[in-house]
Design an enzyme around this catalytic site. Structure first.
Site, PDB file in Angstrom:
ATOM      1  N   ASP A 147      -7.025  -5.251  -4.204  1.00 22.52           N
ATOM      2  CA  ASP A 147      -7.155  -4.511  -2.950  1.00 22.52           C
ATOM      3  C   ASP A 147      -8.386  -3.966  -3.286  1.00 22.52           C
ATOM      4  OD1 ASP A 147      -7.803  -5.133  -0.363  1.00 22.52           O
ATOM      5  OD2 ASP A 147      -6.186  -2.848  -0.118  1.00 22.52           O
ATOM      6  N   ASP A 158       0.534  -1.314  -0.134  1.00 21.96           N
ATOM      7  CA  ASP A 158      -0.052  -0.222  -0.120  1.00 21.96           C
ATOM      8  C   ASP A 158       1.119   1.099   0.324  1.00 21.96           C
ATOM      9  OD1 ASP A 158      -2.719  -1.146   0.511  1.00 21.96           O
ATOM     10  OD2 ASP A 158      -2.490  -1.759   2.140  1.00 21.96           O
TER      11      ASP A 158
END
Length: 1011
Positions: A196, A74
């Site tokens: 995601d 991320d």
């Protein structure tokens, strides 16, 4: 954002030249061989053929299990981007991307059968620039051999709900250009990879197809949808992602990954996991090889039943994994060897290291006929009371800052392209668009603009944007000095939304330069805070233009400064300069607001111009009616603010409302107030009704002359939570329109999708959350219609919206919550504890259903790319000697047609610019003005500051020439797709079909800027 992985402490580093050996962070970790050791062991590098020739061999009569070693990194979430990269603040989450990449490269070099995929170029590019030349060559060889494969290739893995298509294209272009410049065609990803993001938009799939991707894999979809797909064997199909673009232009093969993006249970061999390593020594009391092999065979066989070919995938990795890649690969090596050894005993399972592209290649070779999907994957729920529709509206201030920054970046890019080197090096210093371009790319990450990061990370995202604005302001100053012919002390008032601009508030005279980034003329109402007094405003030709100074009521204890209003006429892709001077008078002529008392006998209050009239209820102060006077359309509309009481998880489910999840305690929202205190402002240049609903909620309903829409400027916050109730605030419009459960939302700001209440197009919905389960992302607009009249509301940022009953339309403008929703953030959405005060606006259009698109398409274009206001004190010195001063400028020799949008004009290098032109209407959207018809342009002499000497057309992200680009072909159950017309490029004859974007790299020669 991670599904399972949570972390605690790893650190490792490899040798750089003579920097020394690997350092150990845990006593029991085996030492990893340094990269320099492998420089002598590399196999001779052969040229990688474009595509799939480096893929591993499979077994045609077996179930082939493609292991996909990967990490999901991320670009900000629980930690900032820098904290994640360097491995700082591991007490929050153990993650260090630089060590992951070090470790993976060493592990790949240890065994030529191993493969790995990487995604986030924001991290990889930073790591790359810190490597030695020798290490870079090692990595180039791995990429050439297909053993290190890039998937997706964007700067980030962007969100799909809160992102505007222009920003998506920009961030993908940035990442893919790095790969092209660094690795050539070897580094070009074949597969889009969104494992995601929390729901998937149709426009995202369309953009991926136009970027040249062969396929798309994702991890999250609604739990009901997934169950149905598994039963129908539709986990993989072709997504037809446009109703306007002719197939297969926007067709994209799409696959749902079986385990989200995580390994199967019990098979995670990372330092962040607790699963047992594979022990194959039968003498050991910990021996488990047979048990794990049998378990793997059962998992693979069961998983394969839900897919149509003899191929299936397992994602072997998760959030920030592979910091000790040797640990993963050592166990996978054993697993592959032991499982394949079972073939001698009759097993029909073959397991291999693979990549998403190689898996896709095998699916394509199967030559099956695939079903077709036409809608999207919103909203996403992972349980009956767990709809991920809250993040559509979370952190509205950050969402607005991102949209403003997109606007400013396009202005910066355009002036850099129009002026050339003089914009980068000039009297104000070194100007640069790159920092803002990179910051904007980071903001597209699925935990950034989505509003789903921790507070300190959201602050850091805003910091990155602010840091990017500075170099762009220098660039704009250099460009304006060059184009205007003299330099001045330019001021960029970034707080005009709250009426703060020191220069206009203190100077007796100043200049206002207004730049229009659209390819057509625009009239724009300029509003500047000033001191009290009378001002004269003159246009670029020295003629006085109408102006007003208005004193507005304040909804809080702070005084609101007077505002100067005047209408600026702006040329296409250019600027106009207006001069403002204060005129001394004994009595200021500022117009003050009139308070309107609440009396039941008072006549209805109206504001109107030549196009539209808005009527307000004298008893409540609320909007009650809108009239389109051109079409003689009258619609009762009641608009006011409500709030949902956020669930804290203490009823039939323990699910609370949070940054991701929207879950109200009850279906019926509570009114902020049943009436509003109102003030009226009427001048020749503006008419406004100021509504004060409460101490924390107010609104201005506004009309300018010539305006065909109603502007509603709302102010909400800080939301009070002293009553221990989290609140999710909506603006709701109620009408008598018979809408039959249908409403319409945009997809990332482009095409429109029909939504139906309590309905999904591809399965029978069991609706368990009647409010949250009917919310959809609204990027730029939402509308309702009865087939005759259409009410459209445009937004200035991404929001969640719905129509929960016929004739009603609502948008969530702000939320403040007391509980975390259990999706990993572990922090309630409190916005710095005291709450955020947010201002925004909705633009409301009433029109016939047939003519509505002409209004909302052009207005949305102007809302996203609004004019940029720059101030200067005046009296600057001549800069471009030999050219007379210029007070007006256009970068185009002629306006673009209204249906054509200049999506991108940006510098691409020495004497080269990137140009994207877009048809912004869909097929059949506007029959009255024929705006949905194809449009033909002549680019040869379109721009005024440069001449195009050579034009090359590319794919959407400019990493392949269009004439050379090809994608895998798929057979669908809808029949054959039309043959593509032979490709021809004539710069004097560029045709755009409805919803088509065409991308060009243009070699240019800049002209001398003169008068």
């Amino acid at each position: 954002m991670g599904a399972y992985a949570r972390a605690s402490g790893v650190c490792a580093r490899g040798c750089l030249d003579s920097a020394g050996p690997w350092t150990m962070s845990r006593a029991l970790r085996p030492p990893l061989p340094p990269l320099c050791f492998f420089l002598l062991l590399l196999a001779a590098a052969g040229a990688r053929a474009g595509g799939y020739e480096t893929c591993p061999t499979v077994q045609p009569n077996m179930l082939n299990v493609h292991l996909l070693p990967h990490t999901h990194d991320d670009v900000g979430w629980l930690k900032t981007v820098d904290q994640y990269f360097y491995g700082i603040k591991n007490d929050i989450q153990h993650a260090g991307v630089q060590y992951i990449l070090d470790s993976v490269i060493s592990a790949l070099l240890a065994d030529p059968t191993r493969r790995f995929i990487y995604v986030e170029i924001a991290f990889f590019s930073r790591w790359w620039h810190q490597q030695t030349n020798a290490t870079q060559e090692v990595v180039r060889d791995l990429v050439r051999q297909g053993r290190l494969e890039f998937a997706n290739g964007g700067w980030v893995m962007n969100d799909e709900a809160a992102t505007h298509y222009g920003a998506i294209v920009d961030q993908m272009t940035l990442g893919l250009r790095f790969l092209e410049d660094t690795f050539g065609n070897d580094g070009r990803p074949r597969v889009a990879w969104h494992i995601d993001p929390f729901g998937h938009s149709r426009e995202q799939a369309s953009l991926f197809a136009q970027m040249g991707f062969d396929g798309f894999f994702f991890g999250r979809l609604d739990y009901q949808d997934k169950w149905v797909r598994m039963q129908k064997l539709e986990m993989e199909q072709v997504w037809r992602a446009s109703t306007s673009l002719k197939p297969p232009t926007a067709d994209l093969f799409t696959g749902v990954l079986p385990n989200g993006y995580n390994p199967p249970r019990n098979l995670c061999w990372d330092v962040l996991c607790v699963d047992q390593p594979l022990v194959e020594d039968p003498r050991s009391p910990e021996y488990n090889a047979k048990e794990l092999v049998d378990y793997f065979l059962n998992v693979a066989t069961a998983q394969g039943r839900y897919y149509r070919t003899n191929h299936t995938v397992m994602t072997m990795g998760s959030d920030f994994q592979y910091e000790n890649a040797n640990m993963w690969f050592k166990n996978l090596d054993k697993l592959i060897r032991l499982v394949n050894a079972q073939q001698a005993k009759g097993s029909s399972v073959h397991v291999l290291y693979s990549t998403p592209a190689c898996y896709l290649w095998e699916l394509n070779k199967a030559n099956l006929t695939w079903s077709v999907k036409h809608d999207d994957f919103f909203p996403y729920a992972d349980g009956p009371h767990q709809f991920w529709t809250g993040y559509f509206s979370s952190r509205p201030a950050l969402k607005r800052y991102e949209r403003l920054s997109y606007n400013f970046l396009q202005v910066c890019n355009q002036l850099e392209a129009l002026v050339g080197l003089a914009a980068n090096v000039g009297p104000y210093g070194s100007g640069d668009s790159a920092p803002l371009n990179e910051a904007m790319a980071v903001l597209q990450h699925h935990d950034a603009v989505s509003g789903t990061s921790r507070q300190h990370v959201a602050n850091d995202y805003a910091r990155q944007l602010a840091a990017g604005w500075g170099p762009c302001e220098v660039l704009l100053s250099n460009a304006l000095a060059r184009l205007r012919g003299f330099k001045d002390h330019f001021t960029f008032c970034q707080q005009l939304n709250i009426s703060i601009c020191p220069l206009s508030q203190t100077a007796a005279r100043f200049q206002v330069i207004v730049y229009n980034p659209l390819g057509r003329k625009v009239n724009w109402m300029v509003r500047l805070p000033v001191s009290e007094g009378v001002f004269v405003v003159k246009d670029p030709n020295g003629r006085t233009v109408p102006s007003d100074v208005v004193i507005f009521p304040s909804s809080d204890s702070q005084a609101h400064p007077p505002e100067l209003l005047f209408s600026a006429s702006l040329p296409a892709l250019g600027f106009s300069t207006y001069s403002v001077a204060q005129v001394p008078r004994w009595k200021p002529q500022a117009r003050a607001p009139q308070p309107i008392p609440r009396r039941s006998w008072s006549p209805a209050l109206t504001i109107e111009n030549e196009h539209i009239r808005a009527t307000f209820d004298p008893d409540t102060g609320l909007l009650m009616e809108i009239m389109n006077m051109n079409q003689q359309l009258l619609l009762p509309v009641r608009q006011t603010f409500f709030w949902y009481n956020a669930s804290i998880g203490d009823n039939e489910s323990d699910q609370a409302s949070g940054a991701y999840i929207f879950r109200p305690n009850q279906q019926k929202p509570l009114p902020v107030s049943r009436w509003a205190q109102i003030h009226l402002v009427k001048t020749p240049l503006v008419q406004e009704v100021h509504q004060n609903f409460s101490a924390w909620c107010s609104q201005v309903v506004r009309l300018y002359p010539g305006q065909r829409h109603l502007e509603l400027e709302w102010s909400v916050g800080p939301i009070p939570v002293g009553d221990t109730w989290g609140k999710e605030v909506i603006s709701r419009f109620d009408t008598p329109l018979e809408t039959k459960g249908r409403f319409y939302t945009d997809s990332n700001g482009r095409e429109i999708l029909e939504r139906r209440r309590d309905y999904r197009p591809t399965w029978k919905l069991n609706q368990t959350e009647p409010v949250a389960g009917n919310y959809y992302p609204v990027n730029t607009r939402i509308y309702i219609t009865d087939g005759n009249m259409q009410l459209t509301v445009l937004t200035d940022r991404s929001q969640g919206g719905s129509s929960l009953r016929d004739g009603s339309l609502e948008l969530m403008v702000h939320r403040r919550l007391l509980k975390d929703d259990g999706r990993g953030v572990s922090e309630p959405l409190m916005e710095n504890g005291s709450g955020a005060w947010v201002r925004g606006r909705h633009l409301v259009l009433l029109d016939t259903a047939q003519a509505a698109a002409a209004g909302h398409r052009l207005l949305a274009e102007q809302e996203v790319l609004a004019p940029q206001v720059v101030l200067a004190p005046g009296g600057g010195a001549a800069y471009n000697l030999g050219a007379p001063p210029r007070t007006q400028f256009s970068g185009l020799r002629r306006d673009l047609p209204p249906s054509v949008h200049l999506l991108t004009l940006a510098s691409w290098g020495p004497e080269m610019v990137l140009l994207r032109l877009e048809h912004q209407f869909a097929v059949g959207e506007d029959s009255g003005r024929n705006l949905s018809a194809p449009v033909t342009l002549n680019l040869r002499d379109l721009f005024s500051t440069f001449t195009i000497t050579r034009l090359q057309e590319t794919t959407l992200v400019a990493n392949q020439l269009r004439e050379a680009a090809s994608r895998l072909k798929w057979t669908t159950n809808t029949g054959p797709t039309p043959h593509q017309t032979p490709y021809q490029l004539d710069p004097a004859n560029i045709t755009l079909e409805p919803m088509e974007i065409r991308t060009f790299l243009a070699s240019v020669q800049w002209k001398e800027v003169d008068g």
